[in-house]
Scaffold this motif. Structure first.
Motif, PDB file in Angstrom:
ATOM      1  N   UNK A 207     -19.403 -26.323  83.264  1.00  0.00           N
ATOM      2  CA  UNK A 207     -19.538 -26.939  84.197  1.00  0.00           C
ATOM      3  C   UNK A 207     -18.871 -28.388  84.418  1.00  0.00           C
ATOM      4  N   UNK A 208     -18.529 -28.914  83.613  1.00  0.00           N
ATOM      5  CA  UNK A 208     -17.846 -30.185  83.627  1.00  0.00           C
ATOM      6  C   UNK A 208     -16.291 -30.027  83.287  1.00  0.00           C
ATOM      7  N   UNK A 209     -15.780 -28.599  83.530  1.00  0.00           N
ATOM      8  CA  UNK A 209     -14.368 -28.349  83.608  1.00  0.00           C
ATOM      9  C   UNK A 209     -13.872 -28.518  82.563  1.00  0.00           C
ATOM     10  N   UNK A 210     -14.201 -28.190  81.258  1.00  0.00           N
ATOM     11  CA  UNK A 210     -13.635 -28.244  79.808  1.00  0.00           C
ATOM     12  C   UNK A 210     -13.657 -27.026  79.484  1.00  0.00           C
ATOM     13  N   UNK A 211     -12.687 -26.519  78.716  1.00  0.00           N
ATOM     14  CA  UNK A 211     -12.676 -25.205  78.142  1.00  0.00           C
ATOM     15  C   UNK A 211     -13.330 -25.084  76.707  1.00  0.00           C
ATOM     16  N   UNK A 212     -14.369 -24.175  76.651  1.00  0.00           N
ATOM     17  CA  UNK A 212     -15.068 -24.219  75.534  1.00  0.00           C
ATOM     18  C   UNK A 212     -14.196 -23.718  74.160  1.00  0.00           C
TER      19      UNK A 212
ATOM     20  N   UNK B 116     -28.081 -18.412  69.466  1.00  0.00           N
ATOM     21  CA  UNK B 116     -27.347 -18.063  70.687  1.00  0.00           C
ATOM     22  C   UNK B 116     -27.561 -18.751  71.792  1.00  0.00           C
ATOM     23  N   UNK B 117     -28.898 -18.970  72.014  1.00  0.00           N
ATOM     24  CA  UNK B 117     -29.032 -19.870  73.484  1.00  0.00           C
ATOM     25  C   UNK B 117     -28.534 -21.199  73.099  1.00  0.00           C
ATOM     26  N   UNK B 118     -28.425 -21.622  72.199  1.00  0.00           N
ATOM     27  CA  UNK B 118     -27.752 -23.282  72.106  1.00  0.00           C
ATOM     28  C   UNK B 118     -26.408 -23.142  72.159  1.00  0.00           C
ATOM     29  N   UNK B 119     -25.691 -21.937  71.673  1.00  0.00           N
ATOM     30  CA  UNK B 119     -24.304 -21.846  71.862  1.00  0.00           C
ATOM     31  C   UNK B 119     -23.928 -21.579  73.550  1.00  0.00           C
ATOM     32  N   UNK B 120     -24.775 -20.816  74.078  1.00  0.00           N
ATOM     33  CA  UNK B 120     -24.619 -20.551  75.365  1.00  0.00           C
ATOM     34  C   UNK B 120     -24.882 -21.613  76.469  1.00  0.00           C
ATOM     35  N   UNK B 121     -25.905 -22.419  75.995  1.00  0.00           N
ATOM     36  CA  UNK B 121     -25.971 -23.850  76.683  1.00  0.00           C
ATOM     37  C   UNK B 121     -24.758 -24.665  76.468  1.00  0.00           C
ATOM     38  N   UNK B 122     -24.101 -24.661  75.249  1.00  0.00           N
ATOM     39  CA  UNK B 122     -22.945 -25.807  75.409  1.00  0.00           C
ATOM     40  C   UNK B 122     -21.810 -25.110  75.965  1.00  0.00           C
ATOM     41  N   UNK B 123     -21.388 -23.992  75.754  1.00  0.00           N
ATOM     42  CA  UNK B 123     -20.489 -23.377  76.513  1.00  0.00           C
ATOM     43  C   UNK B 123     -20.690 -23.487  78.197  1.00  0.00           C
ATOM     44  N   UNK B 124     -21.892 -23.181  78.566  1.00  0.00           N
ATOM     45  CA  UNK B 124     -22.174 -23.595  80.081  1.00  0.00           C
ATOM     46  C   UNK B 124     -21.916 -24.796  80.601  1.00  0.00           C
ATOM     47  N   UNK B 125     -22.315 -25.768  79.768  1.00  0.00           N
ATOM     48  CA  UNK B 125     -22.182 -27.188  80.145  1.00  0.00           C
ATOM     49  C   UNK B 125     -20.776 -27.610  79.948  1.00  0.00           C
ATOM     50  N   UNK B 126     -20.164 -27.187  79.182  1.00  0.00           N
ATOM     51  CA  UNK B 126     -18.624 -27.522  78.968  1.00  0.00           C
ATOM     52  C   UNK B 126     -17.826 -26.901  80.191  1.00  0.00           C
TER      53      UNK B 126
END
Length: 214
Positions: A103-108, A91-101
């Motif tokens: 942050x860069x203005x991409x829709x997860x 779950x933490x890996x998923x949250x990190x990816x969604x957060x990074x996306x």
């Protein structure tokens, strides 16, 4: 092109590489420094040759597993609401990816999240604690003539994850059974897509590099 290893050139090469990095190759070469650098170069060639097959396995695996997750839980399965019952650290890996996306203005969305998740996430989904996910969904991703268990997939996949990490960190892999590793890569791909396995094998340089061992 044949490279000429003179004492002066070897000294220059040693100055650009740490003693710790060269030590395993010198040891395998019986402290023959020229052979040590030849083994070092061969190790690099093996790593390069394995990169494409490993990439083929990772992409095939993540697409197969993620398609089942999307079919079972919907296009936003990665929100885990609803979604598969996952445990740390997934779950933490998923949250990190969604957060990074974000942050860069991409829709997860599904495609972007899948592309950003690493090998460890997909391997983790096949660990023992996810036996129920295997039986309910992931078993449908893999096809074999005989019985096939979750462990039959997880164990070689986790071993190849370690190989991939060694390659990524420029570490020695020449003490492994590379022919067996390559066969394992093709077998795992074949379970998901026989045509993809044949295609990957047709592009491979692994056999040629293995035959060129110093």
């Amino acid at each position: 092109m044949v490279f000429a290893y003179t004492p002066a050139i070897i000294a220059h090469l040693e100055s650009s590489h740490s003693p710790e990095r060269l030590a395993p190759y010198y040891a395998l070469a019986g402290n023959d420094k020229e052979l040590g650098f030849q083994l070092y170069a061969w190790n690099s060639a093996l790593s390069q040759a394995l990169y494409t097959p490993l990439q083929g396995l990772e992409v095939t695996l993540r697409n197969g597993l993620s398609d089942r997750l999307r079919a079972a839980y919907g296009p936003t399965w990665f929100d885990l609401n609803p979604g598969p019952q996952l445990h740390y650290p997934l779950p933490d890996m998923l949250l990190k990816v969604r957060t990074e996306l974000g942050r860069h203005g991409s829709i997860p969305d599904h495609g972007r999240v899948v592309a950003e998740l690493n090998w460890g996430f997909w391997t983790g989904l096949l660990a023992k604690r996810y036996e129920q996910l295997w039986r309910s969904h992931f078993r449908q991703v893999f096809h074999a003539d005989g019985p096939l268990t979750r462990a039959d997939i997880f164990q070689p996949l986790d071993d190849l994850r370690r190989l991939r990490n060694r390659i990524a960190h420029h570490e020695p892999i020449l003490n492994r059974n590379i022919a067996a590793d390559y066969a394992s890569i093709l077998t795992l791909i074949r379970y998901i897509s026989p045509d993809t396995a044949r295609w990957v094998d047709s592009q491979s340089q692994v056999a040629a590099v293995l035959s060129a061992k110093p």
